[in-house]
Design a protein around this motif. Structure first.
Motif, PDB file in Angstrom:
ATOM      1  N   LEU A   2       0.822  -1.216   0.000  1.00 18.85           N
ATOM      2  CA  LEU A   2       0.000   0.000   0.000  1.00 18.85           C
ATOM      3  C   LEU A   2       0.851   1.259   0.000  1.00 18.85           C
ATOM      4  CD1 LEU A   2      -2.755  -0.850   2.636  1.00 18.85           C
ATOM      5  CD2 LEU A   2      -2.990  -0.810   0.154  1.00 18.85           C
ATOM      6  N   HIS A   3       0.350   2.262  -0.736  1.00 22.07           N
ATOM      7  CA  HIS A   3       0.946   3.595  -0.664  1.00 22.07           C
ATOM      8  C   HIS A   3       0.404   4.235   0.608  1.00 22.07           C
ATOM      9  CE1 HIS A   3       2.572   3.461  -4.710  1.00 22.07           C
ATOM     10  NE2 HIS A   3       1.427   2.910  -5.107  1.00 22.07           N
ATOM     11  N   ARG A   4       1.279   4.853   1.388  1.00 25.58           N
ATOM     12  CA  ARG A   4       0.855   5.391   2.690  1.00 25.58           C
ATOM     13  C   ARG A   4       0.301   6.805   2.600  1.00 25.58           C
ATOM     14  NH1 ARG A   4       1.852   1.278   6.629  1.00 25.58           N
ATOM     15  NH2 ARG A   4       2.563  -0.375   5.280  1.00 25.58           N
ATOM     16  N   GLU A   5       0.209   7.343   1.415  1.00 27.88           N
ATOM     17  CA  GLU A   5      -0.371   8.672   1.270  1.00 27.88           C
ATOM     18  C   GLU A   5      -1.876   8.555   1.518  1.00 27.88           C
ATOM     19  OE1 GLU A   5      -1.411  11.737  -2.278  1.00 27.88           O
ATOM     20  OE2 GLU A   5       0.506  10.691  -2.430  1.00 27.88           O
ATOM     21  N   PRO A   6      -2.450   9.385   2.408  1.00 28.03           N
ATOM     22  CA  PRO A   6      -3.864   9.252   2.772  1.00 28.03           C
ATOM     23  C   PRO A   6      -4.821   9.291   1.581  1.00 28.03           C
ATOM     24  CG  PRO A   6      -2.768  10.716   4.301  1.00 28.03           C
ATOM     25  CD  PRO A   6      -1.772  10.403   3.210  1.00 28.03           C
ATOM     26  N   GLY A   7      -4.583  10.117   0.613  1.00 23.37           N
ATOM     27  CA  GLY A   7      -5.472  10.204  -0.550  1.00 23.37           C
ATOM     28  C   GLY A   7      -5.472   8.912  -1.351  1.00 23.37           C
ATOM     29  N   LEU A   8      -4.314   8.321  -1.514  1.00 21.97           N
ATOM     30  CA  LEU A   8      -4.216   7.064  -2.251  1.00 21.97           C
ATOM     31  C   LEU A   8      -4.816   5.912  -1.442  1.00 21.97           C
ATOM     32  CD1 LEU A   8      -0.631   7.392  -3.809  1.00 21.97           C
ATOM     33  CD2 LEU A   8      -2.833   7.637  -4.954  1.00 21.97           C
ATOM     34  N   LEU A   9      -4.621   5.941  -0.131  1.00 19.40           N
ATOM     35  CA  LEU A   9      -5.227   4.913   0.724  1.00 19.40           C
ATOM     36  C   LEU A   9      -6.744   4.961   0.642  1.00 19.40           C
ATOM     37  CD1 LEU A   9      -3.102   4.854   3.988  1.00 19.40           C
ATOM     38  CD2 LEU A   9      -3.577   2.939   2.482  1.00 19.40           C
ATOM     39  N   TRP A  10      -7.290   6.161   0.696  1.00 16.82           N
ATOM     40  CA  TRP A  10      -8.749   6.320   0.629  1.00 16.82           C
ATOM     41  C   TRP A  10      -9.276   5.783  -0.703  1.00 16.82           C
ATOM     42  CZ3 TRP A  10     -13.012   6.466   3.045  1.00 16.82           C
ATOM     43  CH2 TRP A  10     -14.181   6.981   2.476  1.00 16.82           C
ATOM     44  N   ALA A  11      -8.606   6.087  -1.790  1.00 16.33           N
ATOM     45  CA  ALA A  11      -9.032   5.600  -3.099  1.00 16.33           C
ATOM     46  C   ALA A  11      -8.946   4.070  -3.146  1.00 16.33           C
ATOM     47  CB  ALA A  11      -8.169   6.213  -4.194  1.00 16.33           C
ATOM     48  N   TRP A  12      -7.875   3.519  -2.591  1.00 15.52           N
ATOM     49  CA  TRP A  12      -7.710   2.058  -2.566  1.00 15.52           C
ATOM     50  C   TRP A  12      -8.825   1.411  -1.738  1.00 15.52           C
ATOM     51  CZ3 TRP A  12      -6.995  -1.944   0.844  1.00 15.52           C
ATOM     52  CH2 TRP A  12      -6.509  -3.144   0.308  1.00 15.52           C
ATOM     53  N   LEU A  13      -9.119   1.989  -0.566  1.00 16.44           N
ATOM     54  CA  LEU A  13     -10.180   1.447   0.303  1.00 16.44           C
ATOM     55  C   LEU A  13     -11.536   1.489  -0.397  1.00 16.44           C
ATOM     56  CD1 LEU A  13      -9.125   3.033   3.708  1.00 16.44           C
ATOM     57  CD2 LEU A  13      -8.968   0.612   3.078  1.00 16.44           C
ATOM     58  N   LEU A  14     -11.845   2.579  -1.082  1.00 16.97           N
ATOM     59  CA  LEU A  14     -13.119   2.693  -1.802  1.00 16.97           C
ATOM     60  C   LEU A  14     -13.218   1.652  -2.905  1.00 16.97           C
ATOM     61  CD1 LEU A  14     -13.687   6.543  -2.178  1.00 16.97           C
ATOM     62  CD2 LEU A  14     -14.980   4.939  -0.778  1.00 16.97           C
ATOM     63  N   THR A  15     -12.138   1.451  -3.633  1.00 16.50           N
ATOM     64  CA  THR A  15     -12.137   0.479  -4.729  1.00 16.50           C
ATOM     65  C   THR A  15     -12.356  -0.933  -4.196  1.00 16.50           C
ATOM     66  OG1 THR A  15     -10.655   1.879  -6.016  1.00 16.50           O
ATOM     67  CG2 THR A  15     -10.774  -0.445  -6.646  1.00 16.50           C
ATOM     68  N   VAL A  16     -11.637  -1.282  -3.147  1.00 13.93           N
ATOM     69  CA  VAL A  16     -11.777  -2.619  -2.572  1.00 13.93           C
ATOM     70  C   VAL A  16     -13.183  -2.809  -2.017  1.00 13.93           C
ATOM     71  CG1 VAL A  16     -10.975  -4.123  -0.709  1.00 13.93           C
ATOM     72  CG2 VAL A  16      -9.314  -2.895  -2.116  1.00 13.93           C
ATOM     73  N   ALA A  17     -13.705  -1.817  -1.309  1.00 13.63           N
ATOM     74  CA  ALA A  17     -15.053  -1.918  -0.730  1.00 13.63           C
ATOM     75  C   ALA A  17     -16.094  -2.077  -1.841  1.00 13.63           C
ATOM     76  CB  ALA A  17     -15.361  -0.689   0.115  1.00 13.63           C
ATOM     77  N   ARG A  18     -15.938  -1.318  -2.922  1.00 12.97           N
ATOM     78  CA  ARG A  18     -16.882  -1.421  -4.039  1.00 12.97           C
ATOM     79  C   ARG A  18     -16.861  -2.824  -4.639  1.00 12.97           C
ATOM     80  NH1 ARG A  18     -16.628  -0.934  -9.484  1.00 12.97           N
ATOM     81  NH2 ARG A  18     -14.452  -0.311  -9.491  1.00 12.97           N
ATOM     82  N   ARG A  19     -15.671  -3.396  -4.784  1.00  9.64           N
ATOM     83  CA  ARG A  19     -15.558  -4.746  -5.343  1.00  9.64           C
ATOM     84  C   ARG A  19     -16.162  -5.791  -4.405  1.00  9.64           C
ATOM     85  NH1 ARG A  19      -9.460  -4.133  -7.713  1.00  9.64           N
ATOM     86  NH2 ARG A  19     -10.046  -2.908  -9.533  1.00  9.64           N
ATOM     87  N   ILE A  20     -16.017  -5.601  -3.118  1.00  4.81           N
ATOM     88  CA  ILE A  20     -16.608  -6.540  -2.149  1.00  4.81           C
ATOM     89  C   ILE A  20     -18.126  -6.476  -2.229  1.00  4.81           C
ATOM     90  CG2 ILE A  20     -16.882  -7.029   0.319  1.00  4.81           C
ATOM     91  CD1 ILE A  20     -13.949  -6.073   0.668  1.00  4.81           C
ATOM     92  N   VAL A  21     -18.674  -5.276  -2.358  1.00  4.98           N
ATOM     93  CA  VAL A  21     -20.131  -5.121  -2.481  1.00  4.98           C
ATOM     94  C   VAL A  21     -20.617  -5.792  -3.762  1.00  4.98           C
ATOM     95  CG1 VAL A  21     -21.997  -3.445  -2.820  1.00  4.98           C
ATOM     96  CG2 VAL A  21     -20.269  -3.046  -1.073  1.00  4.98           C
ATOM     97  N   ILE A  22     -19.905  -5.591  -4.867  1.00  6.89           N
ATOM     98  CA  ILE A  22     -20.297  -6.203  -6.141  1.00  6.89           C
ATOM     99  C   ILE A  22     -20.271  -7.722  -6.017  1.00  6.89           C
ATOM    100  CG2 ILE A  22     -19.543  -6.578  -8.529  1.00  6.89           C
ATOM    101  CD1 ILE A  22     -18.665  -3.592  -8.525  1.00  6.89           C
ATOM    102  N   ASP A  23     -19.204  -8.248  -5.402  1.00  6.72           N
ATOM    103  CA  ASP A  23     -19.115  -9.703  -5.207  1.00  6.72           C
ATOM    104  C   ASP A  23     -20.272 -10.211  -4.346  1.00  6.72           C
ATOM    105  OD1 ASP A  23     -16.838  -9.788  -6.719  1.00  6.72           O
ATOM    106  OD2 ASP A  23     -15.450  -9.925  -5.014  1.00  6.72           O
ATOM    107  N   GLY A  24     -20.626  -9.442  -3.316  1.00  2.00           N
ATOM    108  CA  GLY A  24     -21.747  -9.822  -2.447  1.00  2.00           C
ATOM    109  C   GLY A  24     -23.064  -9.853  -3.197  1.00  2.00           C
ATOM    110  N   ARG A  25     -23.281  -8.867  -4.058  1.00  2.00           N
ATOM    111  CA  ARG A  25     -24.515  -8.842  -4.866  1.00  2.00           C
ATOM    112  C   ARG A  25     -24.567 -10.042  -5.803  1.00  2.00           C
ATOM    113  NH1 ARG A  25     -27.369  -4.410  -3.934  1.00  2.00           N
ATOM    114  NH2 ARG A  25     -26.338  -2.464  -3.448  1.00  2.00           N
ATOM    115  N   ARG A  26     -23.440 -10.373  -6.391  1.00  2.00           N
ATOM    116  CA  ARG A  26     -23.401 -11.536  -7.281  1.00  2.00           C
ATOM    117  C   ARG A  26     -23.704 -12.815  -6.519  1.00  2.00           C
ATOM    118  NH1 ARG A  26     -17.991  -9.763 -10.490  1.00  2.00           N
ATOM    119  NH2 ARG A  26     -18.993  -8.336 -11.940  1.00  2.00           N
ATOM    120  N   ARG A  27     -23.111 -12.965  -5.346  1.00  2.00           N
ATOM    121  CA  ARG A  27     -23.376 -14.166  -4.538  1.00  2.00           C
ATOM    122  C   ARG A  27     -24.841 -14.251  -4.152  1.00  2.00           C
ATOM    123  NH1 ARG A  27     -18.547 -13.136  -2.225  1.00  2.00           N
ATOM    124  NH2 ARG A  27     -19.450 -11.949  -0.527  1.00  2.00           N
ATOM    125  N   ARG A  28     -25.412 -13.143  -3.763  1.00  2.00           N
ATOM    126  CA  ARG A  28     -26.829 -13.154  -3.367  1.00  2.00           C
ATOM    127  C   ARG A  28     -27.729 -13.468  -4.548  1.00  2.00           C
ATOM    128  NH1 ARG A  28     -27.800  -8.432   1.130  1.00  2.00           N
ATOM    129  NH2 ARG A  28     -26.190  -9.155   2.559  1.00  2.00           N
TER     130      ARG A  28
END
Length: 184
Positions: free
Chosen positions: A67-93
């Motif tokens: 991970l890049h430790r710059e807060p802006g890049l971390l926030w973008a990374w967290l949003l991307t990962v969270a979005r992918r987890i939600v998409i995977d959850g919708r597919r599973r459901r």
């Protein structure tokens, strides 16, 4: 994009050596904002959103070295990962039916053919009380599903006689069943 205060830069730099500190900092600084963002993506399902945030932070911990430790890049990374987890959850459901609580075993109705079997036994017994001529035409037409002509040919009698015997046989059968309290 989430505004990141300048004072966080030093906290993220100190987290470079300890992954557990990184997880703590991520929860403190991004947890609430990430939860608000994810709740919208999950249709305001708080439990699912909390699970997504937790899984996102766990993935950040697993990938701490990359991970890049710059807060802006971390926030973008967290949003991307969270979005992918939600998409995977919708597919599973969507791929699996929604789980429901099993019904109470006492409340489940089990098809019971006992009443039909009892009625069949009563009718069979009542048929024995009919004359042989009446019983034969009822058996051939109703029980063996033959036409009047087919029954007449098998029994060797005219079709008019089959009709007559059938009429009087059914009438007698109704009377016997009425006596036994089965028919009205």
């Amino acid at each position: 994009m989430l505004p990141v205060p300048r004072h966080l830069d030093s906290r993220f730099e100190s987290a470079e050596t300890d992954d557990d500190v990184l997880v703590e900092v991520l929860y403190q600084e991004f947890g609430a904002s990430l939860l608000r963002h994810v709740r919208k993506a999950t249709g305001n399902d708080l439990q699912w959103a909390e699970d997504v945030v937790q899984e996102t932070i766990v993935r950040a911990w697993r990938n701490a070295g990359k991970l890049h430790r710059e807060p802006g890049l971390l926030w973008a990374w967290l949003l991307t990962v969270a979005r992918r987890i939600v998409i995977d959850g919708r597919r599973r459901r969507g791929a699996r039916p929604q789980e429901v609580e099993p019904a109470d075993a006492d409340a489940v109705s089990v098809p019971d053919a006992s009443e039909q079997a009892l009625e069949a036994m009563i009718v069979a017994d009542a048929l024995r009380d009919l004359s042989e001529e009446h019983r034969e035409v009822i058996e051939h037409t109703y029980l063996r599903d033959r036409t009047i002509s087919e029954a007449a040919e098998i029994l060797g009698i005219p079709p008019g006689t089959v009709k007559s015997r059938l009429y009087y046989g059914i009438r007698a059968l109704r009377g016997i069943l009425k006596e036994r309290g089965v028919a009205s």
